[in-house]
Design a protein around this motif. Structure first.
Motif, mmCIF file in Angstrom:
data_model
loop_
_atom_site.group_PDB
_atom_site.id
_atom_site.type_symbol
_atom_site.label_atom_id
_atom_site.label_comp_id
_atom_site.label_asym_id
_atom_site.label_seq_id
_atom_site.Cartn_x
_atom_site.Cartn_y
_atom_site.Cartn_z
ATOM 1 N N VAL A 212 0.855 -1.185 0.000
ATOM 2 C CA VAL A 212 0.000 0.000 0.000
ATOM 3 C C VAL A 212 0.893 1.237 0.000
ATOM 4 O O VAL A 212 1.617 1.483 0.976
ATOM 5 N N TYR A 213 0.858 2.007 -1.089
ATOM 6 C CA TYR A 213 1.590 3.267 -1.193
ATOM 7 C C TYR A 213 0.598 4.414 -1.001
ATOM 8 O O TYR A 213 -0.405 4.501 -1.718
ATOM 9 N N ALA A 214 0.874 5.276 -0.041
ATOM 10 C CA ALA A 214 -0.014 6.394 0.261
ATOM 11 C C ALA A 214 0.785 7.685 0.309
ATOM 12 O O ALA A 214 1.934 7.702 0.759
ATOM 13 N N VAL B 199 2.485 3.389 -9.091
ATOM 14 C CA VAL B 199 3.724 2.653 -8.862
ATOM 15 C C VAL B 199 3.810 1.512 -9.859
ATOM 16 O O VAL B 199 2.819 0.808 -10.112
ATOM 17 N N ASP B 200 5.016 1.319 -10.420
ATOM 18 C CA ASP B 200 5.266 0.253 -11.382
ATOM 19 C C ASP B 200 6.395 -0.629 -10.854
ATOM 20 O O ASP B 200 7.408 -0.129 -10.351
ATOM 21 N N HIS B 201 6.220 -1.937 -10.975
ATOM 22 C CA HIS B 201 7.247 -2.900 -10.569
ATOM 23 C C HIS B 201 8.092 -3.240 -11.795
ATOM 24 O O HIS B 201 7.581 -3.772 -12.791
ATOM 25 N N VAL C 176 9.117 1.752 -9.126
ATOM 26 C CA VAL C 176 9.261 3.116 -9.612
ATOM 27 C C VAL C 176 7.978 3.872 -9.307
ATOM 28 O O VAL C 176 6.886 3.435 -9.681
ATOM 29 N N LEU C 177 8.107 5.004 -8.624
ATOM 30 C CA LEU C 177 6.973 5.813 -8.204
ATOM 31 C C LEU C 177 6.795 6.994 -9.159
ATOM 32 O O LEU C 177 7.767 7.688 -9.483
ATOM 33 N N PHE C 178 5.563 7.216 -9.597
ATOM 34 C CA PHE C 178 5.199 8.399 -10.370
ATOM 35 C C PHE C 178 4.246 9.223 -9.506
ATOM 36 O O PHE C 178 3.160 8.749 -9.152
ATOM 37 N N SER D 199 12.689 3.317 -5.898
ATOM 38 C CA SER D 199 12.913 2.847 -4.539
ATOM 39 C C SER D 199 13.826 1.632 -4.584
ATOM 40 O O SER D 199 13.541 0.658 -5.286
ATOM 41 N N MET D 200 14.929 1.709 -3.841
ATOM 42 C CA MET D 200 15.884 0.607 -3.842
ATOM 43 C C MET D 200 16.331 0.301 -2.415
ATOM 44 O O MET D 200 16.318 1.172 -1.538
#
Length: 650
Positions: free
Chosen positions: A212-214, A324-326, A336-338, A351-352
């Motif tokens: 969950v990205y918020a 967000v893309d994996h 990768v967050l847009f 994100s790493m």
């Protein structure tokens, strides 16, 4: 006026849409599709519209969120015209319509719904739950602090049928917990981001445990910023299995409930997994009453690593949307967050893992201005198959490619330092990385971004662009140099001549370094020379640009005196006088033949009397003689007297 607030794909041939309908919400099925050998279909049957109450808000300014699961619509919406009766409502489908308790601040207190998702709990579909994300006025706030907004996550069971004698046609499995997104501070003084803006559910290999990205913003007038926090379903479920919040004591403070919790535990779905109850109507009355008076959990949901994943403070924008893309890269998998902002920009962040998955490090790759009118990004939709990102605002729709590898330069080092999981160096250009293809010269290092090992034989490594600049003595000059990588540190070196050793440019009040280069606030003769702009990142330094600055004296500009005139160094006042004369000459109209004849002494570089220490009014000379006497001495005719006076403020 009809503002569409709900839009879902109902099946392969129809969409389900709901709108405000001029303060009378209405819903309808829209036939949309493409059939072979036929024109694309997109039509609505006006005879099959239905009431949209409990699905779409009356007012388009009211926030609403919904999800369509099977044939059932779960929506968080205001069900009245004034926007005071907020509810979580289930409609459509074969099951009866269910809603939250009406006018009970313990359940919902002025909520602003953000997102709704369906997440399976186990292999048994009877355990499936619907999760609502919203922000509301906190009922557990401290007395005397006024209204405080908290971010919430609420849960309900899909197979909830309501109670038999109490909570009839009301949710019996509704629970909510607080979402924490804060920066830990000294002595427990954390900086909280309470305003929940958007939520994205990133699916993993296990459908029961998505990430969950918020995104959050602050409601404080002192500190402004936005943050991205990541939550796991394990932490969310742990909070709902924890103690309930209870109000007791002489001051009616919220504490952890220490009494006996009835069986089955409130919030559990009736299924074969956790008991023998086949329906919520079979729950004992004490379970229903406990669930009615204890919808709030005591423990909050903390983010992964106990802190935000990505944070931006003291910036002129606020985060509004996230997708967000994996991505699969050569050295692992990355998210990768847009992130959309209220200034019409989109941030691209990777994100790493730093040491392990518990220590994540964000890296800002790009910041794109998507909408020219700077309208806020209101929607972000990502298509991994098409490799496109779709951004929407109130005025426009934009399509962006997930990878823009050509923007990272034309050298191997620049492509490697970009650390973009979508891109790799193929030996010639920076191009899109495709995991399934086999290429010998494809190079990519997202984790370290070290070009020393990957780009040692780069043929373009030694080529550095060159640029010539001119600066007027006493004025300003700007040396622009922008690295391709946002993480690179710019280092400026200086050479008086190409044979002199390089030395670092020292910054002070006169020489100021900015994000886009170096500003010389007052150019001096000693500033002339060769400036070299270097980018340093991960211990790797590469030259970006060579700037050759030539300084022109103020009298050289107007052709008044040779460069070696000692009056060039007479002081600031004299330089201002010559600079004013230069502007006056520029602003005058073109000269005729008579004027050019009178101006011949100027073109020969004839010296005038020494200038005064201060600038006189426009139209006066710089010598001690009055204007009329000077005209007689220079033999100016009547045409020269009709020449208009310069209006220059200098």
């Amino acid at each position: 006026m009809n503002f569409v607030k709900i839009l879902h794909a109902y099946n392969r041939t129809h969409l389900y849409a709901c709108g405000t309908g001029a303060f009378h919400p209405v819903c309808a099925f829209v036939e949309a599709g493409h059939y072979p050998l036929q024109e694309p279909v997109f039509k609505l049957d006006p005879q099959r519209t239905e009431d949209g109450k409990g699905k779409s808000p009356y007012d388009p300014r009211h926030a609403a969120a919904s999800v369509l699961v099977g044939e059932e619509l779960y929506s968080g919406v205001a069900t009245d015209l004034m926007g005071r009766d907020f509810t979580i409502f289930r409609s459509l489908g074969r099951r009866p319509s269910i809603r939250t308790e009406q006018h009970d601040s313990r359940w919902l207190n002025e909520p602003k719904f953000v997102a709704v998702f369906w997440v399976p709990e186990s292999e048994d579909p009877d355990d499936d739950k619907i999760y609502f994300f919203f922000r509301e006025t906190a009922v557990e706030r401290q007395q005397g602090l006024g209204k405080t907004s908290f971010a919430r996550i609420g849960q309900i069971c899909r197979n909830d049928m309501g109670g038999q004698r109490s909570l009839v046609n009301k949710w019996t499995t509704f629970l909510k917990a607080r979402l924490i997104c804060a920066v830990p501070g000294p002595d427990g003084a954390d900086t909280h981001f309470n305003e929940l803006r958007d939520v994205f559910l990133l699916q993993t290999k296990d459908k029961r445990n998505p990430l969950v990205y918020a995104i959050f913003s602050t409601s404080s007038s002192v500190f402004q910023g936005s943050a991205v926090c990541v939550y796991t379903m394990a932490d969310i479920r742990r909070a709902f299995l924890g103690p309930f919040a209870h109000k007791e004591g002489p001051n009616y403070q919220w504490v952890s409930y220490q009494g006996r919790v009835p069986y089955p535990r409130p919030g559990m779905c009736p299924s074969k997994t956790f008991g023998t109850f086949g329906s919520t109507k079979d729950f004992p009355d004490e379970v229903i009453q406990f669930a009615r008076h204890h919808p709030l959990m005591y423990n909050p949901v903390l983010p992964h690593s106990q802190r935000p994943l990505f944070l931006q403070a003291s910036v002129p924008y606020t985060f509004t949307r996230i997708a967000v893309d994996h991505v699969t890269a050569a050295d692992g998998h990355y998210n990768v967050l847009f992130i959309g902002t209220d200034m019409g920009t989109v941030l691209k962040v990777v994100s790493m893992a730093k040491e392990s998955w518990h220590h994540m490090e964000p890296l800002l790759l790009e910041e794109l201005q998507v909408f020219q009118d700077s309208s806020p990004v209101t929607s972000l939709q990502l298509s991994s198959k098409r490799h496109q990102l779709y951004a929407g605002s109130a005025t426009a729709l934009a399509q962006l490619s997930l990878h823009r590898c050509g923007a990272y330069g034309k050298a191997c080092a620049e492509c490697c330092l970009a650390r973009d999981p979508y891109c790799a160096w193929d030996g010639t250009i920076c191009t899109r990385y495709v995991p399934n293809t086999k290429r010998r010269f494809r190079r990519q290092d997202i984790r370290n971004g070290d070009p020393n090992m990957l780009c040692s034989e780069d043929p373009r490594r030694g080529s550095v662009p060159r640029k010539q600049l001119y600066g007027v003595e006493g004025s300003t000059a700007f040396l622009e140099c922008i690295p391709k990588s946002l993480q690179a540190r710019v280092l400026w070196m200086y050479q008086r001549t190409p044979d002199d050793p390089q030395q670092e440019v020292q910054m002070d009040e006169r020489v100021v370094q900015t994000e886009r280069g170096v500003l010389l606030r007052s150019v001096q003769r000693a500033d002339a020379g060769l400036y070299l702009c270097h980018a340093t990142e991960h211990g790797f330094t590469q030259p970006l640009l060579q700037l050759s600055l030539e300084v022109i004296g103020a009298r050289q500009v107007v052709g008044m005196a040779p460069a070696e005139d000692p009056q060039l160094t007479a002081g600031p006042a004299s330089r201002k006088v010559w600079y004013r004369d230069f502007l006056q000459l520029v602003e005058r109209p073109p000269l005729g033949a008579a004027d050019r004849a009178c101006q011949r002494p100027w073109s020969r570089g004839r010296s005038l009397p020494p200038p005064r220490a201060h600038a006189g009014p426009p139209g006066r000379g710089h010598g001690e003689e009055p204007r009329k006497a000077r005209r007689r001495r220079t033999h100016e005719g009547p045409r020269a007297e009709r020449r208009p006076r310069s209006a220059s403020p200098w």
